[in-house]
Design a protein around this motif. Structure first.
Motif, mmCIF file in Angstrom:
data_model
loop_
_atom_site.group_PDB
_atom_site.id
_atom_site.type_symbol
_atom_site.label_atom_id
_atom_site.label_comp_id
_atom_site.label_asym_id
_atom_site.label_seq_id
_atom_site.Cartn_x
_atom_site.Cartn_y
_atom_site.Cartn_z
ATOM 1 N N TYR A 76 0.827 -1.202 0.000
ATOM 2 C CA TYR A 76 0.000 0.000 0.000
ATOM 3 C C TYR A 76 0.866 1.258 0.000
ATOM 4 C CZ TYR A 76 -3.176 3.604 1.692
ATOM 5 O OH TYR A 76 -3.893 4.762 1.829
ATOM 6 N N ASP A 77 0.570 2.161 -0.895
ATOM 7 C CA ASP A 77 1.230 3.463 -1.012
ATOM 8 C C ASP A 77 2.747 3.340 -1.230
ATOM 9 O OD1 ASP A 77 1.085 6.198 -1.218
ATOM 10 O OD2 ASP A 77 1.356 6.543 0.935
ATOM 11 N N ARG A 78 3.189 2.276 -1.862
ATOM 12 C CA ARG A 78 4.624 2.045 -2.097
ATOM 13 C C ARG A 78 4.882 1.820 -3.581
ATOM 14 N NH1 ARG A 78 7.577 1.757 2.854
ATOM 15 N NH2 ARG A 78 9.233 1.529 1.308
ATOM 16 N N PHE A 79 6.098 2.103 -3.989
ATOM 17 C CA PHE A 79 6.514 1.800 -5.351
ATOM 18 C C PHE A 79 7.872 1.098 -5.386
ATOM 19 C CE2 PHE A 79 7.852 6.091 -4.449
ATOM 20 C CZ PHE A 79 9.163 6.153 -4.911
ATOM 21 N N ASP A 80 8.438 0.800 -4.190
ATOM 22 C CA ASP A 80 9.692 0.044 -4.151
ATOM 23 C C ASP A 80 9.399 -1.440 -4.414
ATOM 24 O OD1 ASP A 80 8.324 0.203 -1.664
ATOM 25 O OD2 ASP A 80 10.037 -0.759 -0.708
ATOM 26 N N LEU A 81 10.410 -2.143 -4.897
ATOM 27 C CA LEU A 81 10.244 -3.533 -5.319
ATOM 28 C C LEU A 81 10.578 -4.495 -4.193
ATOM 29 C CD1 LEU A 81 11.943 -3.212 -8.812
ATOM 30 C CD2 LEU A 81 9.489 -3.347 -8.334
ATOM 31 N N SER A 82 9.651 -5.373 -3.885
ATOM 32 C CA SER A 82 9.889 -6.418 -2.881
ATOM 33 C C SER A 82 10.758 -7.509 -3.512
ATOM 34 C CB SER A 82 8.558 -7.026 -2.452
ATOM 35 O OG SER A 82 7.978 -7.734 -3.542
ATOM 36 N N PRO A 83 11.329 -8.400 -2.692
ATOM 37 C CA PRO A 83 12.097 -9.520 -3.272
ATOM 38 C C PRO A 83 11.261 -10.360 -4.247
ATOM 39 C CG PRO A 83 12.536 -9.344 -0.933
ATOM 40 C CD PRO A 83 11.438 -8.363 -1.238
ATOM 41 N N ALA A 127 5.391 2.003 -12.413
ATOM 42 C CA ALA A 127 5.784 1.581 -13.762
ATOM 43 C C ALA A 127 7.263 1.881 -14.014
ATOM 44 C CB ALA A 127 4.909 2.268 -14.805
ATOM 45 N N LYS A 128 7.705 3.043 -13.578
ATOM 46 C CA LYS A 128 9.114 3.409 -13.788
ATOM 47 C C LYS A 128 10.045 2.576 -12.914
ATOM 48 C CE LYS A 128 8.531 7.740 -15.972
ATOM 49 N NZ LYS A 128 8.011 9.042 -15.854
ATOM 50 N N SER A 129 9.598 2.179 -11.752
ATOM 51 C CA SER A 129 10.398 1.306 -10.901
ATOM 52 C C SER A 129 10.642 -0.040 -11.614
ATOM 53 C CB SER A 129 9.682 1.095 -9.571
ATOM 54 O OG SER A 129 10.422 0.260 -8.725
ATOM 55 N N ALA A 130 9.588 -0.613 -12.194
ATOM 56 C CA ALA A 130 9.735 -1.869 -12.934
ATOM 57 C C ALA A 130 10.590 -1.665 -14.187
ATOM 58 C CB ALA A 130 8.361 -2.414 -13.312
#
Length: 175
Positions: A76-83, A127-130
């Motif tokens: 929720y409310d995040r854009f960082d990538l989990s493992p 999208a930009k994180s991915a």
């Protein structure tokens, strides 16, 4: 006149013989099909008996490749990538490597909590994180583009956490 009647009689006799023979042939075939068709159990037993150990394939079985790229989900409310997200992105990068002619649009999505403007910006960051992660894995930048739909294209519309978590994602649309 007498000769003409004789020829017509022979032709009529020949047609009757052909008709009788063709009718009998169909009946025999239908009866034969009914009597020779084994039951499913008999077929399975026959198939099992016929398999020899030498008949088993010894070739190495190749892993099944995904047909499409998998979605990546966010907290929720995040854009960082989990493992887990990084693992999915690595699989997606491998898929792209195997499909060299394919280009991909990364769609950023959000749940419906928050304003529309905020969710559009968050979807863009997802999208930009991915996108950046795929570029770091070696995918050519000209094969990827991004777009944010914010909360406009949910996959689930219920007001529950499980539903919201399905909407917090990036989706990969191939072209």
């Amino acid at each position: 006149m007498r000769k003409k009647n004789w020829v017509v009689g022979i032709i009529m006799f020949g047609l009757m013989v052909l008709l009788a023979l063709s009718g009998c042939a169909r009946n025999k075939a239908a009866v034969k099909a009914e009597t020779t068709s084994p039951s499913a159990e008999q077929q399975a037993a026959t198939a099992t008996k016929g398999i020899q150990e030498s008949d088993v394939l010894t070739e190495e079985i190749q892993p099944i490749q995904p047909k499409e790229m998998a979605d990546v989900y966010f907290a929720y409310d995040r854009f960082d990538l989990s493992p887990e997200a990084r693992s999915t992105l690595a699989d997606n990068a491998a898929w792209m490597e195997n499909h060299a002619g394919t280009t991909v649009v990364i769609e950023g999505h959000c749940d419906d909590r928050g304003s529309s403007q905020y969710n559009l910006a968050l979807g863009d960051r997802r999208a930009k994180s991915a996108y950046n992660y795929l570029i770091n894995l070696g995918v050519a930048a000209d094969r990827i583009s991004t777009i944010s739909y914010g909360e406009e294209k949910p996959v689930c519309t219920e007001q529950t956490e499980s539903c919201w978590s399905r909407n917090r994602r990036v989706h990969f649309r191939t072209r």
